[in-house]
Design a protein around this motif. Structure first.
Motif, short mmCIF file in Angstrom:
data_model
loop_
_atom_site.label_atom_id
_atom_site.label_comp_id
_atom_site.label_asym_id
_atom_site.label_seq_id
_atom_site.Cartn_x
_atom_site.Cartn_y
_atom_site.Cartn_z
N SER A 26 -3.00 46.97 -2.75
CA SER A 26 -2.10 46.18 -3.59
C SER A 26 -2.76 44.89 -4.06
O SER A 26 -2.30 44.27 -5.01
CB SER A 26 -0.81 45.86 -2.85
OG SER A 26 -1.09 45.13 -1.66
N LYS A 27 -3.85 44.49 -3.39
CA LYS A 27 -4.52 43.25 -3.77
C LYS A 27 -6.00 43.35 -3.42
O LYS A 27 -6.36 43.76 -2.32
CB LYS A 27 -3.92 42.06 -3.01
CG LYS A 27 -4.65 40.75 -3.25
CD LYS A 27 -4.12 39.65 -2.34
CE LYS A 27 -5.00 38.41 -2.47
NZ LYS A 27 -4.65 37.40 -1.50
N ILE A 28 -6.83 42.96 -4.37
CA ILE A 28 -8.25 42.76 -4.11
C ILE A 28 -8.72 41.75 -5.14
O ILE A 28 -8.47 41.89 -6.33
CB ILE A 28 -9.07 44.06 -4.15
CG1 ILE A 28 -10.52 43.79 -3.70
CG2 ILE A 28 -8.99 44.75 -5.48
CD1 ILE A 28 -11.31 45.02 -3.37
N ALA A 29 -9.33 40.68 -4.66
CA ALA A 29 -9.76 39.60 -5.56
C ALA A 29 -10.94 38.88 -4.94
O ALA A 29 -11.00 38.71 -3.72
CB ALA A 29 -8.62 38.63 -5.81
N TRP A 30 -11.86 38.44 -5.79
CA TRP A 30 -12.99 37.66 -5.31
C TRP A 30 -12.49 36.34 -4.74
O TRP A 30 -11.71 35.65 -5.37
CB TRP A 30 -13.99 37.38 -6.44
CG TRP A 30 -14.75 38.60 -6.85
CD1 TRP A 30 -14.53 39.36 -7.96
CD2 TRP A 30 -15.83 39.20 -6.15
NE1 TRP A 30 -15.41 40.41 -8.00
CE2 TRP A 30 -16.23 40.33 -6.89
CE3 TRP A 30 -16.50 38.91 -4.97
CZ2 TRP A 30 -17.28 41.16 -6.49
CZ3 TRP A 30 -17.54 39.74 -4.57
CH2 TRP A 30 -17.92 40.85 -5.32
#
Length: 148
Positions: A26-30
């Motif tokens: 549901s979430k992946i971010a640098w």
């Protein structure tokens, strides 16, 4: 994979492509130059814990290889962690992606049994490559297993 190595590399480092490729993500971010924050809901049969954690890239050789290490907390179930060495090689105009993965867990999650955890991990890996190809617009063809 029916794409040049640079295109596969870019897709492997694109959070939108990864989110679409990782089942339950549901979430992946640098969060830094070599780290990503991750949230993934895992199907463990009767349980569906959400793991929150971080992925770290190391041993980076651009457009060729890196080691991806992750650790996530699944609430009362405990901790899951793993790593994978990802290697890209040219195959004419196409690319061969090879990975070697290792992982483990602690706490209550281990009481669910190694077979269940192993099967869930394998489903995530299998699902990743199928969905990665779709998300990146790249044909993915698994190589036959090596005979021992």
């Amino acid at each position: 994979m029916t794409a040049p190595r640079a295109r596969i590399w870019d897709a492997l480092n694109d959070p939108d492509t990864l989110r679409a490729a990782i089942p339950g993500c549901s979430k992946i971010a640098w969060s830094g130059p070599e780290t990503l924050d991750l949230e993934i809901k895992v199907n463990l049969g009767v349980m569906h814990p959400t793991f929150k954690g971080e992925l770290a890239l190391s041993n980076i050789v651009p457009a060729q290889s890196y080691t991806l290490s992750g650790r996530g907390k699944g609430g009362v179930l405990g901790l899951a962690e793993g790593s994978a060495d990802v290697i890209l090689a040219d195959d004419g105009a196409d690319t061969i992606l090879t990975f070697i993965a290792d992982g483990g867990a602690s706490g209550q999650i281990m009481k669910l049994g190694k077979a269940l955890i192993g099967n869930s991990a394998q489903r995530i890996i299998d699902g990743f490559f199928e969905r990665f190809g779709v998300a990146a617009g790249i044909a993915v063809e698994p190589l036959p297993p090596e005979e021992s």
